[in-house]
Every structure is written in structure tokens, then in C-alpha cells.
Write a protein that holds these residues in place. Structure first.
Motif, mmCIF file in Angstrom:
data_model
loop_
_atom_site.group_PDB
_atom_site.id
_atom_site.type_symbol
_atom_site.label_atom_id
_atom_site.label_comp_id
_atom_site.label_asym_id
_atom_site.label_seq_id
_atom_site.Cartn_x
_atom_site.Cartn_y
_atom_site.Cartn_z
ATOM 1 N N UNK A 196 18.213 16.508 21.930
ATOM 2 C CA UNK A 196 19.480 16.352 21.219
ATOM 3 C C UNK A 196 20.491 15.576 22.061
ATOM 4 N N UNK A 197 20.612 15.933 23.343
ATOM 5 C CA UNK A 197 21.612 15.308 24.196
ATOM 6 C C UNK A 197 21.302 13.847 24.472
ATOM 7 N N UNK A 198 20.029 13.558 24.785
ATOM 8 C CA UNK A 198 19.664 12.198 25.163
ATOM 9 C C UNK A 198 19.282 11.342 23.962
ATOM 10 N N UNK A 199 19.075 11.976 22.816
ATOM 11 C CA UNK A 199 18.713 11.215 21.626
ATOM 12 C C UNK A 199 17.329 10.606 21.712
ATOM 13 N N UNK A 200 16.377 11.355 22.273
ATOM 14 C CA UNK A 200 15.013 10.849 22.442
ATOM 15 C C UNK A 200 14.028 11.805 21.800
ATOM 16 N N UNK A 201 12.769 11.379 21.773
ATOM 17 C CA UNK A 201 11.728 12.182 21.148
ATOM 18 C C UNK A 201 11.204 13.250 22.098
ATOM 19 N N UNK A 202 10.446 14.173 21.545
ATOM 20 C CA UNK A 202 9.810 15.212 22.352
ATOM 21 C C UNK A 202 8.834 14.593 23.367
ATOM 22 N N UNK A 203 8.144 13.526 22.949
ATOM 23 C CA UNK A 203 7.210 12.862 23.859
ATOM 24 C C UNK A 203 7.924 12.316 25.083
ATOM 25 N N UNK A 204 9.084 11.693 24.888
ATOM 26 C CA UNK A 204 9.855 11.160 26.018
ATOM 27 C C UNK A 204 10.269 12.286 26.957
ATOM 28 N N UNK A 205 10.729 13.397 26.394
ATOM 29 C CA UNK A 205 11.144 14.530 27.227
ATOM 30 C C UNK A 205 9.970 15.061 28.037
#
Length: 261
Positions: free
Chosen positions: A62-71
Motif C-alpha cells: 500500500x505504501x510503496x504502491x507495488x505488487x506483492x511480488x515486488x515486496x
């Protein structure tokens, strides 16, 4: 270190950090590398301290605006750097500095095509042998993972996707099939940087050329998987070396074209 951590949790539970807030990441940057850089900065600045628990996957997404894969790839890279440790079903925690490894490839080092070429040279040396060992040692589960990864890559390419995550999983599956735990650990040092096309994205604006390249990679993956499935270690080594050498030569041509501009 484990005993000390356990005692701390027994008193008050793990420290879940709520005090950092990450601004959304903006393409076309390498999102994984940028998230790694920002979280590393928080750790090294002391805003995330040893024993602190990182924000949850959902919070980071949510904070970084990225996908679960990126996290997940970012956490994997931080773990490879020795900056965090993960606990199954609990989360990721900042590691004690005394336990942090010294050998790593920092995502911020990958700033040029020359860097990409050097990493590919390293991969040729390591992954050629990994493919041979995988052919000799793979069991049914390992082989199923390799074949599933090759199929997923092919489907992503057919759908017009960049297929970075699927490409990474194919190579991870082969490393796991060696039966040697040090191979997957080595791969963690590279993480998503293993797939150079996301690192050099600004140089790859020609969609047709990229599609042609990915189609060839799909065929090369199939040749590697077939050799491993057949237990042909020599052919698996040849197929992997051919695959990575073709990748190296491609980026060498791109580098030359960029210099000539």
C-alpha cells in the motif's frame, strides 16, 4: 543472538514498526531495487532497529504502491544482504548487525550495461554447472517445479508480458534441483538482478525486438528443461551455457549501440 531475541519477545512480543511511511515508487525505475534501497536506508539510518519487525506485505504494498511480488523479492534481497531475517508465519525482522554477511551484490551497483555483462559472466560459470547437477540429481518434485516454471514463462511471453518473475523462478527451480543448498543461497545474492532486462529497461524500448528475444529465451528454457528431464547432464550444461552466452552477447550488442549513439 537467538536467545536474546527470544527473551525480548517473551517480555513484550516482537517490535512491529509503525513509524516509517514509504512514498509510492514511480516507474520506470527497477521497483524491487528501489524498494530494497529505501528499506536498507531505513535500517542503516537506525529508523528500523535490530529486532524490529518490518511492516507487513500489505502495508508495504500500500505504501510503496507495488505488487506483492515486488515486496517479496525485496525482502528476499534484504535477507541475502543479511539485513533482515524471516520467520515462517511471523514476518521479516531487522537482523543484528553482527550477523550480517559481507558478501553480496548490492542492487545499486547495477547501474550500467557493463555491470550487467559482468554478472552474466558470473552466472555462466555458476549456472552451467548447476544445470548439469540438476540433470544428475533432480527428483520428481524438482523436475515438476522446473517444468511448471518453463510453462509459466512461456504463457507469460505469449500474453505479451515481460515475464521477469517467471524467468527468475525457472532459474531458482534449477538451483534447487541441484540438491546443494549453497546454490540457492548464492542465487539469493543476485535475486531479481538475475534477470537483466529489467535493469537495463531504458535501453529496450523496441517492443518487437524484445518479443523476438523472449521467444528465443522460451525455446532455450525448453531445451534446458528437456535435457534435465532426460538426465543428460552434459547436454544440460551445453544448453545453459548457450542460453546465457546468447544473453551476454545480446547485451554486449546493446552496450555497443548505446556507446555509438
Amino acid at each position: 543472538m537467538a536467545g536474546k531475541s527470544g527473551a525480548s519477545e517473551g517480555r513484550s512480543g516482537p517490535n512491529l514498526v509503525q513509524g516509517i511511511e514509504l512514498a509510492p515508487l514511480s516507474p520506470p525505475a527497477n521497483l524491487t531495487a528501489e524498494l530494497v534501497r529505501r528499506l536498507s536506508a531505513e535500517i542503516r539510518a537506525g529508523r528500523l532497529r535490530p529486532g524490529d519487525r518490518l511492516p507487513t506485505e500489505q502495508a508495504l504494498m500500500r505504501q510503496a504502491g507495488v505488487s506483492r511480488t515486488v515486496v517479496r523479492e525485496a525482502v528476499s534481497a534484504l535477507r541475502a544482504e543479511g539485513l533482515v531475517m524471516t520467520r515462517q508465519g511471523v514476518g521479516a525482522f531487522v537482523a543484528d548487525p553482527a550477523a550480517r554477511g559481507q558478501v553480496r551484490i548490492d542492487p545499486t551497483e547495477m547501474q550500467s550495461l557493463a555491470d550487467v555483462l559482468q554478472v552474466i559472466e558470473l552466472r555462466i560459470a555458476i549456472e552451467t554447472e548447476a544445470a548439469g547437477l540438476a540433470a544428475e540429481r533432480r527428483d520428481e518434485a524438482a523436475l515438476a517445479r522446473i517444468e511448471a516454471a518453463a510453462d509459466a514463462f512461456a504463457q507469460a511471453v505469449d500474453a505479451g508480458e515481460n515475464a521477469v518473475a517467471q524467468d527468475l523462478e525457472f532459474h531458482r527451480a534449477i538451483f534447487a534441483a541441484t540438491g546443494n543448498g549453497f546454490f540457492p543461497r548464492f542465487l539469493e545474492f543476485l535475486g531479481p538482478l538475475l534477470i537483466p532486462r529489467q535493469t537495463v529497461r531504458p535501453y529496450l524500448e523496441d517492443g518487437a525486438a524484445r518479443a523476438t528475444y523472449l521467444s528465443r529465451v522460451r525455446e532455450e528454457h525448453g531445451q534446458i528443461a528437456t535435457a534435465i528431464a532426460a538426465g543428460q547432464s552434459g547436454q544440460a550444461r551445453i544448453a545453459m551455457r548457450r542460453h546465457l552466452t546468447a544473453s551476454r552477447d545480446r547485451y554486449a550488442r546493446i552496450a555497443k549501440a548505446a556507446r555509438d549513439q
